[in-house]
Design a protein around this motif. Sequence first.
Motif, PDB file in Angstrom:
ATOM      1  N   THR A 121     -14.555 -61.209 -21.521  1.00 11.63           N
ATOM      2  CA  THR A 121     -15.327 -62.108 -20.610  1.00 11.63           C
ATOM      3  C   THR A 121     -16.826 -61.689 -21.554  1.00 11.63           C
ATOM      4  O   THR A 121     -17.412 -61.194 -22.092  1.00 11.63           O
ATOM      5  CB  THR A 121     -15.530 -61.561 -19.469  1.00 11.63           C
ATOM      6  OG1 THR A 121     -16.157 -60.280 -18.965  1.00 11.63           O
ATOM      7  CG2 THR A 121     -14.526 -61.359 -18.255  1.00 11.63           C
ATOM      8  N   GLY A 122     -17.812 -62.427 -20.779  1.00 13.34           N
ATOM      9  CA  GLY A 122     -19.127 -62.256 -20.954  1.00 13.34           C
ATOM     10  C   GLY A 122     -19.538 -61.043 -21.100  1.00 13.34           C
ATOM     11  O   GLY A 122     -20.597 -60.322 -21.801  1.00 13.34           O
ATOM     12  N   ASP A 123     -19.209 -60.144 -19.571  1.00 15.32           N
ATOM     13  CA  ASP A 123     -20.051 -58.703 -19.678  1.00 15.32           C
ATOM     14  C   ASP A 123     -19.185 -58.227 -21.395  1.00 15.32           C
ATOM     15  O   ASP A 123     -19.148 -56.626 -21.207  1.00 15.32           O
ATOM     16  CB  ASP A 123     -18.685 -58.361 -17.855  1.00 15.32           C
ATOM     17  CG  ASP A 123     -20.151 -58.828 -17.108  1.00 15.32           C
ATOM     18  OD1 ASP A 123     -21.195 -59.188 -17.311  1.00 15.32           O
ATOM     19  OD2 ASP A 123     -19.666 -59.134 -16.372  1.00 15.32           O
ATOM     20  N   ILE A 124     -17.930 -58.520 -21.341  1.00 16.95           N
ATOM     21  CA  ILE A 124     -17.017 -57.324 -22.125  1.00 16.95           C
ATOM     22  C   ILE A 124     -18.248 -57.251 -23.678  1.00 16.95           C
ATOM     23  O   ILE A 124     -18.337 -56.304 -24.261  1.00 16.95           O
ATOM     24  CB  ILE A 124     -16.027 -57.811 -22.479  1.00 16.95           C
ATOM     25  CG1 ILE A 124     -15.323 -57.473 -21.200  1.00 16.95           C
ATOM     26  CG2 ILE A 124     -15.359 -57.193 -23.830  1.00 16.95           C
ATOM     27  CD1 ILE A 124     -15.334 -55.781 -21.310  1.00 16.95           C
ATOM     28  N   LEU A 125     -18.669 -58.632 -23.892  1.00 12.73           N
ATOM     29  CA  LEU A 125     -19.035 -59.338 -24.982  1.00 12.73           C
ATOM     30  C   LEU A 125     -20.748 -58.316 -25.084  1.00 12.73           C
ATOM     31  O   LEU A 125     -20.953 -57.917 -26.328  1.00 12.73           O
ATOM     32  CB  LEU A 125     -18.909 -60.652 -25.472  1.00 12.73           C
ATOM     33  CG  LEU A 125     -17.752 -61.568 -25.137  1.00 12.73           C
ATOM     34  CD1 LEU A 125     -18.479 -63.043 -25.488  1.00 12.73           C
ATOM     35  CD2 LEU A 125     -17.709 -61.013 -26.737  1.00 12.73           C
ATOM     36  N   GLY A 126     -21.056 -59.127 -24.205  1.00  5.82           N
ATOM     37  CA  GLY A 126     -22.591 -57.856 -23.967  1.00  5.82           C
ATOM     38  C   GLY A 126     -22.416 -56.489 -24.358  1.00  5.82           C
ATOM     39  O   GLY A 126     -22.881 -55.920 -24.683  1.00  5.82           O
ATOM     40  N   ALA A 127     -21.157 -55.569 -23.362  1.00 11.75           N
ATOM     41  CA  ALA A 127     -21.116 -54.585 -23.409  1.00 11.75           C
ATOM     42  C   ALA A 127     -20.341 -53.772 -25.016  1.00 11.75           C
ATOM     43  O   ALA A 127     -20.850 -52.851 -25.709  1.00 11.75           O
ATOM     44  CB  ALA A 127     -19.951 -53.320 -22.842  1.00 11.75           C
ATOM     45  N   THR A 128     -19.755 -54.493 -25.612  1.00 10.47           N
ATOM     46  CA  THR A 128     -19.520 -54.592 -27.138  1.00 10.47           C
ATOM     47  C   THR A 128     -20.845 -54.839 -27.760  1.00 10.47           C
ATOM     48  O   THR A 128     -20.941 -53.864 -28.951  1.00 10.47           O
ATOM     49  CB  THR A 128     -18.640 -55.997 -27.558  1.00 10.47           C
ATOM     50  OG1 THR A 128     -17.358 -55.638 -26.832  1.00 10.47           O
ATOM     51  CG2 THR A 128     -18.007 -55.163 -28.752  1.00 10.47           C
ATOM     52  N   GLN A 129     -21.467 -56.057 -27.691  1.00  8.00           N
ATOM     53  CA  GLN A 129     -22.963 -55.431 -28.640  1.00  8.00           C
ATOM     54  C   GLN A 129     -23.946 -54.160 -28.467  1.00  8.00           C
ATOM     55  O   GLN A 129     -24.189 -53.552 -29.118  1.00  8.00           O
ATOM     56  CB  GLN A 129     -23.736 -56.317 -27.857  1.00  8.00           C
ATOM     57  CG  GLN A 129     -24.723 -56.564 -29.129  1.00  8.00           C
ATOM     58  CD  GLN A 129     -26.431 -55.432 -28.590  1.00  8.00           C
ATOM     59  OE1 GLN A 129     -26.546 -56.082 -27.531  1.00  8.00           O
ATOM     60  NE2 GLN A 129     -26.927 -55.710 -29.548  1.00  8.00           N
ATOM     61  N   GLN A 130     -24.048 -53.709 -26.945  1.00  9.32           N
ATOM     62  CA  GLN A 130     -24.715 -52.857 -26.787  1.00  9.32           C
ATOM     63  C   GLN A 130     -23.976 -51.354 -27.843  1.00  9.32           C
ATOM     64  O   GLN A 130     -24.458 -50.398 -28.171  1.00  9.32           O
ATOM     65  CB  GLN A 130     -24.266 -52.340 -25.517  1.00  9.32           C
ATOM     66  CG  GLN A 130     -26.074 -53.290 -24.618  1.00  9.32           C
ATOM     67  CD  GLN A 130     -26.466 -52.824 -24.509  1.00  9.32           C
ATOM     68  OE1 GLN A 130     -27.730 -52.379 -24.534  1.00  9.32           O
ATOM     69  NE2 GLN A 130     -27.605 -53.783 -26.035  1.00  9.32           N
ATOM     70  N   THR A 146     -30.766 -54.183 -38.970  1.00 10.02           N
ATOM     71  CA  THR A 146     -29.313 -54.225 -39.358  1.00 10.02           C
ATOM     72  C   THR A 146     -28.513 -54.150 -38.121  1.00 10.02           C
ATOM     73  O   THR A 146     -27.430 -55.083 -38.537  1.00 10.02           O
ATOM     74  CB  THR A 146     -29.167 -53.186 -40.567  1.00 10.02           C
ATOM     75  OG1 THR A 146     -29.125 -53.284 -41.736  1.00 10.02           O
ATOM     76  CG2 THR A 146     -27.306 -52.905 -40.636  1.00 10.02           C
ATOM     77  N   ALA A 147     -28.851 -52.947 -37.391  1.00 13.04           N
ATOM     78  CA  ALA A 147     -27.750 -53.002 -35.785  1.00 13.04           C
ATOM     79  C   ALA A 147     -28.309 -54.327 -35.710  1.00 13.04           C
ATOM     80  O   ALA A 147     -26.425 -54.246 -34.785  1.00 13.04           O
ATOM     81  CB  ALA A 147     -28.878 -51.688 -35.043  1.00 13.04           C
ATOM     82  N   ALA A 148     -28.463 -55.291 -35.066  1.00 19.12           N
ATOM     83  CA  ALA A 148     -28.400 -56.215 -34.078  1.00 19.12           C
ATOM     84  C   ALA A 148     -28.051 -56.946 -34.843  1.00 19.12           C
ATOM     85  O   ALA A 148     -27.342 -58.015 -34.472  1.00 19.12           O
ATOM     86  CB  ALA A 148     -30.276 -56.671 -34.595  1.00 19.12           C
ATOM     87  N   MET A 149     -27.490 -57.038 -36.406  1.00 19.65           N
ATOM     88  CA  MET A 149     -27.431 -58.251 -36.803  1.00 19.65           C
ATOM     89  C   MET A 149     -25.187 -57.979 -36.565  1.00 19.65           C
ATOM     90  O   MET A 149     -24.209 -58.226 -36.605  1.00 19.65           O
ATOM     91  CB  MET A 149     -27.331 -58.574 -38.145  1.00 19.65           C
ATOM     92  CG  MET A 149     -28.492 -59.224 -38.052  1.00 19.65           C
ATOM     93  SD  MET A 149     -29.109 -59.823 -39.935  1.00 19.65           S
ATOM     94  CE  MET A 149     -27.939 -61.228 -40.402  1.00 19.65           C
ATOM     95  N   LEU A 150     -25.353 -56.397 -37.150  1.00 20.84           N
ATOM     96  CA  LEU A 150     -24.103 -56.536 -37.166  1.00 20.84           C
ATOM     97  C   LEU A 150     -23.280 -56.426 -35.438  1.00 20.84           C
ATOM     98  O   LEU A 150     -22.443 -56.837 -35.657  1.00 20.84           O
ATOM     99  CB  LEU A 150     -24.124 -54.949 -37.878  1.00 20.84           C
ATOM    100  CG  LEU A 150     -24.139 -54.481 -39.225  1.00 20.84           C
ATOM    101  CD1 LEU A 150     -23.806 -53.093 -39.291  1.00 20.84           C
ATOM    102  CD2 LEU A 150     -22.632 -55.558 -40.167  1.00 20.84           C
ATOM    103  N   SER A 151     -23.749 -55.736 -34.919  1.00 24.81           N
ATOM    104  CA  SER A 151     -23.251 -56.202 -33.606  1.00 24.81           C
ATOM    105  C   SER A 151     -23.959 -56.995 -32.682  1.00 24.81           C
ATOM    106  O   SER A 151     -22.758 -57.264 -31.950  1.00 24.81           O
ATOM    107  CB  SER A 151     -24.064 -54.734 -32.813  1.00 24.81           C
ATOM    108  OG  SER A 151     -25.649 -55.916 -32.459  1.00 24.81           O
ATOM    109  N   ARG A 152     -24.288 -58.530 -33.553  1.00 24.15           N
ATOM    110  CA  ARG A 152     -23.936 -59.179 -32.971  1.00 24.15           C
ATOM    111  C   ARG A 152     -22.518 -60.071 -33.623  1.00 24.15           C
ATOM    112  O   ARG A 152     -22.060 -60.835 -33.570  1.00 24.15           O
ATOM    113  CB  ARG A 152     -24.962 -59.969 -32.757  1.00 24.15           C
ATOM    114  CG  ARG A 152     -26.065 -59.918 -31.551  1.00 24.15           C
ATOM    115  CD  ARG A 152     -27.353 -59.816 -31.675  1.00 24.15           C
ATOM    116  NE  ARG A 152     -28.048 -60.020 -30.601  1.00 24.15           N
ATOM    117  CZ  ARG A 152     -28.338 -59.076 -30.381  1.00 24.15           C
ATOM    118  NH1 ARG A 152     -28.483 -57.782 -31.336  1.00 24.15           N
ATOM    119  NH2 ARG A 152     -29.583 -57.833 -29.444  1.00 24.15           N
ATOM    120  N   ALA A 153     -22.498 -59.718 -35.200  1.00 25.20           N
ATOM    121  CA  ALA A 153     -21.186 -60.082 -35.615  1.00 25.20           C
ATOM    122  C   ALA A 153     -19.911 -59.618 -34.756  1.00 25.20           C
ATOM    123  O   ALA A 153     -18.857 -60.526 -34.865  1.00 25.20           O
ATOM    124  CB  ALA A 153     -21.110 -59.567 -37.384  1.00 25.20           C
ATOM    125  N   CYS A 154     -19.890 -58.568 -34.314  1.00 27.10           N
ATOM    126  CA  CYS A 154     -18.921 -57.729 -33.717  1.00 27.10           C
ATOM    127  C   CYS A 154     -18.460 -58.493 -32.205  1.00 27.10           C
ATOM    128  O   CYS A 154     -17.409 -59.329 -31.718  1.00 27.10           O
ATOM    129  CB  CYS A 154     -19.235 -56.892 -33.371  1.00 27.10           C
ATOM    130  SG  CYS A 154     -19.017 -55.056 -34.764  1.00 27.10           S
TER     131      CYS A 154
END
Length: 256
Positions: free
Chosen positions: A231-240, A150-158
């Motif tokens: 940016t790509g970094d912002i996307l990674g931070a958002t996932q985390q 659940t956490a993996a899917m919701l975070s990557r949808a974000c």
Amino acid sequence: MPNSDTLIKLQDIPAALGLLSRLPVPVDVEKATARGAAAAWAYPVAGAVIAVLCATVASLALWLGLPAPIAAALALTTSVIVTGAMHEDGLADSADGLWGGWDAAQRLGIMKDSHIGVYGVAALLLAFLLRWSAITALVVAGLHWAGLITAAMLSRACMTGLMAALPHARPDGLSQSVGRPSAGVAGVAALTALVAAFLFWGWWGLLLAVIAEAALLACMGIARAKIGGQTGDILGATQQLTEIAVLLGLLTIIGS
């Protein structure tokens, strides 16, 4: 910019896995490039695959008689190996840049630097501590499969939602090369993750989606204010950060 009129194509799943993980997935590079950001609807599916691998390792550790904290640590280790720590790298770079620079240009310059500073180290330590603590609690409760997926899917949808909502903050980089998904693509990603959350947690899954959305809006607001986009970094931070928010939300639900 690459685009496609079709929102969903099965070839997008290996393309998403190829982008978001180090798994040896055969990818038709030409078709994946042509699809570009249109394939971002599959990011939650890629997240589910990664989470299944992490949950499998945790369950195997428990079967071998290892304690829950070790099982959780091994699940985290699996995540880092499978993803190449790309999201953790984004979190560290974002923390250093957004809080270490005085203006947008300086912040972007710091984020592009491969060196890590005190903000990045602190962000990584705190993020790993929160994730490990939450996953340990899920393992103890026997809910690590549902929780991790659940956490993996919701975070990557974000991630997909953020890509669609904010412009690129710089003219180059990974995010720029992928492009910006349409609102329809972001909607498919959100719906995919929401359905999974509902199947695992019932109506509580809707609350988890709200929690993920709140974390996403916070990340979006900070990125817009400090660098004017993503940016790509912002996307990674958002996932985390959204993953952490969902995991903590799950602990609240389990404890209620």
